[in-house]
Write a protein that holds these residues in place. Structure first.
Motif, PDB file in Angstrom:
ATOM      1  N   GLU A 189      28.429  32.875  62.026  1.00 30.00           N
ATOM      2  CA  GLU A 189      28.295  33.286  60.611  1.00 30.00           C
ATOM      3  C   GLU A 189      29.660  33.610  60.022  1.00 30.00           C
ATOM      4  N   ARG A 190      30.485  34.299  60.814  1.00 31.86           N
ATOM      5  CA  ARG A 190      31.824  34.678  60.350  1.00 31.86           C
ATOM      6  C   ARG A 190      32.669  33.426  60.089  1.00 31.86           C
ATOM      7  N   VAL A 191      32.506  32.423  60.967  1.00 35.16           N
ATOM      8  CA  VAL A 191      33.247  31.174  60.758  1.00 35.16           C
ATOM      9  C   VAL A 191      32.815  30.540  59.450  1.00 35.16           C
ATOM     10  N   GLN A 192      31.490  30.538  59.198  1.00 39.86           N
ATOM     11  CA  GLN A 192      30.982  29.978  57.943  1.00 39.86           C
ATOM     12  C   GLN A 192      31.541  30.749  56.742  1.00 39.86           C
ATOM     13  N   GLU A 193      31.625  32.085  56.887  1.00 42.21           N
ATOM     14  CA  GLU A 193      32.170  32.918  55.810  1.00 42.21           C
ATOM     15  C   GLU A 193      33.617  32.542  55.522  1.00 42.21           C
ATOM     16  N   MET A 194      34.376  32.409  56.611  1.00 39.75           N
ATOM     17  CA  MET A 194      35.804  32.068  56.430  1.00 39.75           C
ATOM     18  C   MET A 194      35.934  30.701  55.773  1.00 39.75           C
ATOM     19  N   ALA A 195      35.097  29.745  56.228  1.00 38.10           N
ATOM     20  CA  ALA A 195      35.149  28.409  55.636  1.00 38.10           C
ATOM     21  C   ALA A 195      34.797  28.488  54.156  1.00 38.10           C
ATOM     22  N   GLY A 196      33.809  29.344  53.835  1.00 31.42           N
ATOM     23  CA  GLY A 196      33.424  29.518  52.440  1.00 31.42           C
ATOM     24  C   GLY A 196      34.566  30.108  51.642  1.00 31.42           C
ATOM     25  N   ALA A 197      35.239  31.118  52.219  1.00 33.00           N
ATOM     26  CA  ALA A 197      36.335  31.776  51.522  1.00 33.00           C
ATOM     27  C   ALA A 197      37.467  30.798  51.221  1.00 33.00           C
ATOM     28  N   LEU A 198      37.683  29.859  52.151  1.00 28.45           N
ATOM     29  CA  LEU A 198      38.774  28.892  51.949  1.00 28.45           C
ATOM     30  C   LEU A 198      38.265  27.588  51.324  1.00 28.45           C
ATOM     31  N   GLN A 199      36.997  27.577  50.962  1.00 30.40           N
ATOM     32  CA  GLN A 199      36.377  26.437  50.288  1.00 30.40           C
ATOM     33  C   GLN A 199      36.470  25.135  51.086  1.00 30.40           C
ATOM     34  N   VAL A 200      36.159  25.245  52.380  1.00 25.09           N
ATOM     35  CA  VAL A 200      36.117  24.033  53.199  1.00 25.09           C
ATOM     36  C   VAL A 200      34.747  23.853  53.867  1.00 25.09           C
ATOM     37  N   SER A 201      33.745  24.624  53.419  1.00 30.11           N
ATOM     38  CA  SER A 201      32.421  24.530  54.039  1.00 30.11           C
ATOM     39  C   SER A 201      31.889  23.101  54.050  1.00 30.11           C
ATOM     40  N   HIS A 202      32.140  22.380  52.963  1.00 30.10           N
ATOM     41  CA  HIS A 202      31.542  21.049  52.813  1.00 30.10           C
ATOM     42  C   HIS A 202      32.189  19.991  53.712  1.00 30.10           C
ATOM     43  N   ILE A 203      33.366  20.293  54.264  1.00 29.13           N
ATOM     44  CA  ILE A 203      34.000  19.257  55.091  1.00 29.13           C
ATOM     45  C   ILE A 203      33.968  19.601  56.586  1.00 29.13           C
ATOM     46  N   LEU A 204      33.227  20.646  56.950  1.00 31.32           N
ATOM     47  CA  LEU A 204      33.250  21.089  58.347  1.00 31.32           C
ATOM     48  C   LEU A 204      32.787  20.016  59.326  1.00 31.32           C
ATOM     49  N   HIS A 205      31.880  19.154  58.891  1.00 28.40           N
ATOM     50  CA  HIS A 205      31.354  18.171  59.842  1.00 28.40           C
ATOM     51  C   HIS A 205      31.969  16.786  59.678  1.00 28.40           C
ATOM     52  N   GLN A 206      33.088  16.767  58.958  1.00 27.62           N
ATOM     53  CA  GLN A 206      33.842  15.505  58.888  1.00 27.62           C
ATOM     54  C   GLN A 206      34.856  15.444  60.032  1.00 27.62           C
ATOM     55  N   SER A 207      35.156  14.226  60.406  1.00 32.76           N
ATOM     56  CA  SER A 207      36.185  14.040  61.427  1.00 32.76           C
ATOM     57  C   SER A 207      37.526  14.528  60.881  1.00 32.76           C
ATOM     58  N   ALA A 208      38.287  15.184  61.729  1.00 31.80           N
ATOM     59  CA  ALA A 208      39.573  15.749  61.297  1.00 31.80           C
ATOM     60  C   ALA A 208      40.503  14.658  60.770  1.00 31.80           C
ATOM     61  N   LYS A 209      40.287  13.448  61.267  1.00 29.11           N
ATOM     62  CA  LYS A 209      41.132  12.317  60.874  1.00 29.11           C
ATOM     63  C   LYS A 209      41.028  12.043  59.364  1.00 29.11           C
ATOM     64  N   THR A 210      39.834  12.285  58.799  1.00 34.34           N
ATOM     65  CA  THR A 210      39.584  11.906  57.407  1.00 34.34           C
ATOM     66  C   THR A 210      39.958  13.007  56.424  1.00 34.34           C
ATOM     67  N   LEU A 211      40.430  14.139  56.924  1.00 37.44           N
ATOM     68  CA  LEU A 211      40.705  15.272  56.026  1.00 37.44           C
ATOM     69  C   LEU A 211      42.090  15.161  55.385  1.00 37.44           C
ATOM     70  N   SER A 212      42.204  15.769  54.202  1.00 35.61           N
ATOM     71  CA  SER A 212      43.520  15.816  53.537  1.00 35.61           C
ATOM     72  C   SER A 212      44.375  16.870  54.228  1.00 35.61           C
ATOM     73  N   TYR A 213      45.685  16.864  53.929  1.00 35.64           N
ATOM     74  CA  TYR A 213      46.578  17.848  54.551  1.00 35.64           C
ATOM     75  C   TYR A 213      46.148  19.263  54.234  1.00 35.64           C
ATOM     76  N   GLY A 214      45.775  19.484  52.944  1.00 33.63           N
ATOM     77  CA  GLY A 214      45.375  20.829  52.522  1.00 33.63           C
ATOM     78  C   GLY A 214      44.156  21.301  53.293  1.00 33.63           C
ATOM     79  N   GLU A 215      43.188  20.373  53.468  1.00 37.36           N
ATOM     80  CA  GLU A 215      41.970  20.724  54.198  1.00 37.36           C
ATOM     81  C   GLU A 215      42.272  21.009  55.670  1.00 37.36           C
ATOM     82  N   ARG A 216      43.123  20.149  56.226  1.00 31.12           N
ATOM     83  CA  ARG A 216      43.510  20.383  57.629  1.00 31.12           C
ATOM     84  C   ARG A 216      44.181  21.723  57.814  1.00 31.12           C
TER      85      ARG A 216
END
Lengths: 217, 397
Positions: free
Chosen positions: A123-150
């Protein structure tokens, strides 16, 4: 845990370091537990090198770095692994995510490294992802992420483990101001929660944290 | 560690070089099977040999003499020296040995009444414990006129079926031979003395005319040359007449014995050679299988060296990575070992059934040695794997 630097000089930068006055190189420094340490460093002064020395993945220096009075070379491989799982965390400038894993898996790898009862709840991980606005990309491959998201995934990865010192090498270099502020707030929260300190290197001065110590490299 | 290992599985790709891995497992399986078959064949043969042997214990006794050749037929070279006798007795395969003493005097035998049989002959004597005839009359002391004699069965057969038939003489049953009193004259040229000889039994073990040792000692002392009686033949009790070491000893010293009794030894040698060859190939194959295994581990670790380095940077302990890698491989060779053992067990069951058709009995189960060998091989592969994983992980962490 106190960190002591004693006349630390990187071998490749030796001549340069000895010519210029530096607030860190070739000095005797002690950082107390829980201190927020900021190191300002223009390009090419060895910022990343210093971080790698502190985290003990580069060893081409003279002088010494000691944790609670114990120099790095006296730690065994297993002790180093134990420190990295329980006491020291890091955000690399080059992020270092596994491309073959999703963002979530990259975070989970670090979470599950010390056992199946992670320090940080899901839950805390989800909270942190929410705080940094990356919840929607959590299940994408790291390869496809932008630098900011990474970069934000790398920050969360560093915060899911127990630590007393957090090393950050230009942690906000790919983030806009809003996201930088959110990330800085999250890092402050997590450090306060653990009563941990950090060492942050950056190019310029900034007001993201209430720093206790300032150095110029 | 479960979640961590699941994630590691995505990072460390053990699928690299899949065919190589299959080959290594296949090689390991064949090597294990070969070695198990070798051990099992050896165990079966031992079982066959000893089951058969238990039925006839006369095979435990061998009469040994030196080979008669052109060079030693003249003088006393065919006699055993005390040193040679001591050496023979000290061999591990010899349980006990008895000297066969020959007569040093002349012996003449005549059948009584009108049988008109008279012949020159000889006597020999052995310690009583080596004689296979049990008879209450088998004793002699000075002053006795009656001398008990043990004949060879072969001699009676020669007489009955060879000599008597061709010469028109009556055939004699063992019982009738036993009741004929024979006139025996022993002499040394100057003196002579007469005795009555009585056959008390027939021996399968020693082809000779045996008299009790006390009589032989007395007669040699009184009618002999006066020199200590040399030994020309030795009877030995051995634990295993098919022991190749015994055969080799006899050959090395130019001794001979009843070759028929050594027949098992030949078979045993052949089986030993076959088993050794199978075992040797198994061992070579096992060696290569282990080599391929450790090269495969090297390949996997080398192909993931960046990932391993990053994992260690993030805090993974080398021990965790080793445990993960070992867990990837160990089930495979465990299955291989158990599979080979099961296959060997199946073969053994089938062999046992097939041999039963030929009246040979071997256990339908694999021997303890076979199971132990399987465990040993698995342990060896495990140790080799642990070592190579340790070596290559340390290289990149």
């Amino acid at each position: 845990m106190t960190i002591q630097l004693d006349h630390l000089i990187p071998v490749p930068l030796r001549d340069k370091v000895l010519q210029q006055a530096s607030g860190v190189w070739n000095q005797a420094l002690t950082w107390q537990a829980g201190q927020f340490v900021k190191i300002n460093a223009p390009s090419g002064t060895g910022k990343t090198t210093l971080m790698h020395y502190l985290y003990n993945i580069r060893y081409d220096y003279t002088g010494s770095i000691s944790l609670d009075g114990r120099p790095w070379p006296t730690f065994s491989k297993n002790e180093v692994a134990g420190l990295r799982q329980q006491q020291l965390s890091v955000i690399f400038q080059d992020l270092r995510l596994f491309d073959q894993l999703t963002a979530w898996e990259n975070i989970n790898l670090k979470r599950s490294m010390s056992g199946d009862q992670p320090f940080c709840s899901e839950e805390r991980v989800q909270e942190m992802a929410g705080a940094l606005q990356v919840s929607h990309i959590l299940h994408q491959s790291a390869k496809t992420l932008s630098y900011g998201e990474r970069q934000r995934i790398a920050i969360i990865r560093a915060l899911v483990q127990p630590f007393v010192w957090l090393f950050m090498d230009e942690p906000f270099s790919h983030l806009d101001e809003v996201n930088t502020a959110r990330a800085a707030q999250l890092i402050t929260e997590e450090c306060r929660h653990r009563q941990a300190g950090f060492v942050l290197t950056d190019l310029d001065t900034d007001q993201h944290f209430d720093y206790h110590v300032h150095h110029h490299l | 560690m479960k979640i961590f290992f699941q994630l590691l599985h995505k990072i460390i790709r053990t699928g690299v070089g899949r065919t190589r891995f299959v080959m290594a497992v296949l090689g390991l399986a064949i090597a294990t099977l070969l070695m198990l078959v070798a051990v099992q064949t050896w165990a079966d043969f031992e079982q066959l040999l000893y089951n058969q042997r238990n039925t006839s214990d006369s095979a435990d006794f061998l009469v040994i003499n030196k080979k008669v050749t052109h060079t030693n037929s003249a003088d006393n070279q065919h006699m055993f020296s005390p040193a040679e006798l001591a050496d023979l007795q000290s061999q591990p395969f010899v349980k006990s040995a008895g000297n066969i003493t020959s007569s040093q005097y002349k012996v003449a035998v005549a059948a009584p009444g009108n049988l008109q049989f008279t012949s020159e002959m000889f006597f020999e004597a052995v310690p009583d414990s080596f004689i296979d005839v049990q008879d209450g009359d088998w004793h002699w002391q000075a002053g006795n006129r009656l001398v008990p004699i043990i004949l060879s069965n072969d001699f009676l057969n020669l007489y009955n079926y060879g000599f008597a038939l061709s010469q028109g003489l009556p055939q004699l049953s063992p019982e009738s031979v036993k009741v004929i009193p024979m006139q025996i004259t022993i002499s040394n040229g100057a003196h002579s003395e007469q005795f009555i000889g009585k056959v008390v039994g027939f021996s399968d073990r020693i082809a000779s005319f045996l008299v009790p040792q006390p009589f032989m000692q007395w007669a040699n002392a009184n009618y002999g040359s006066g020199q200590p009686a040399a030994t020309s033949r030795v009877i030995v009790k051995v634990t295993d007449p098919s022991n190749p070491a015994l055969v080799k000893y006899l050959n090395d010293h130019d001794y001979t014995t009843n070759q028929d009794k050594l027949r098992h030894s030949r078979t045993k040698q052949v089986v030993q050679i076959i088993v050794s060859v199978i075992g040797f190939f198994g061992l070579v194959l096992l060696f290569f299988a282990m080599l391929v295994f450790s090269m495969f581990i090297q390949l996997i670790v080398a192909s993931c060296r960046q990932e391993i380095a990053l994992l260690v940077i993030l805090g993974a302990a080398p021990g965790q990575l080793r445990r993960f890698l070992l867990r990837q491989f160990s089930p495979l060779y465990l299955i291989t070992g158990v599979g080979a053992l099961l296959l060997a067990a199946g073969l053994q069951y089938w062999t046992s059934k097939a041999l039963q058709g030929h009246d040979f009995y071997v256990s339908p189960w694999v021997s303890v040695y076979t199971v132990l060998s399987a465990l040993l091989i698995m342990a060896a592969v495990y140790v080799v794997n642990v070592r190579s994983i340790r070596k290559y992980v340390a290289l990149y962490s």
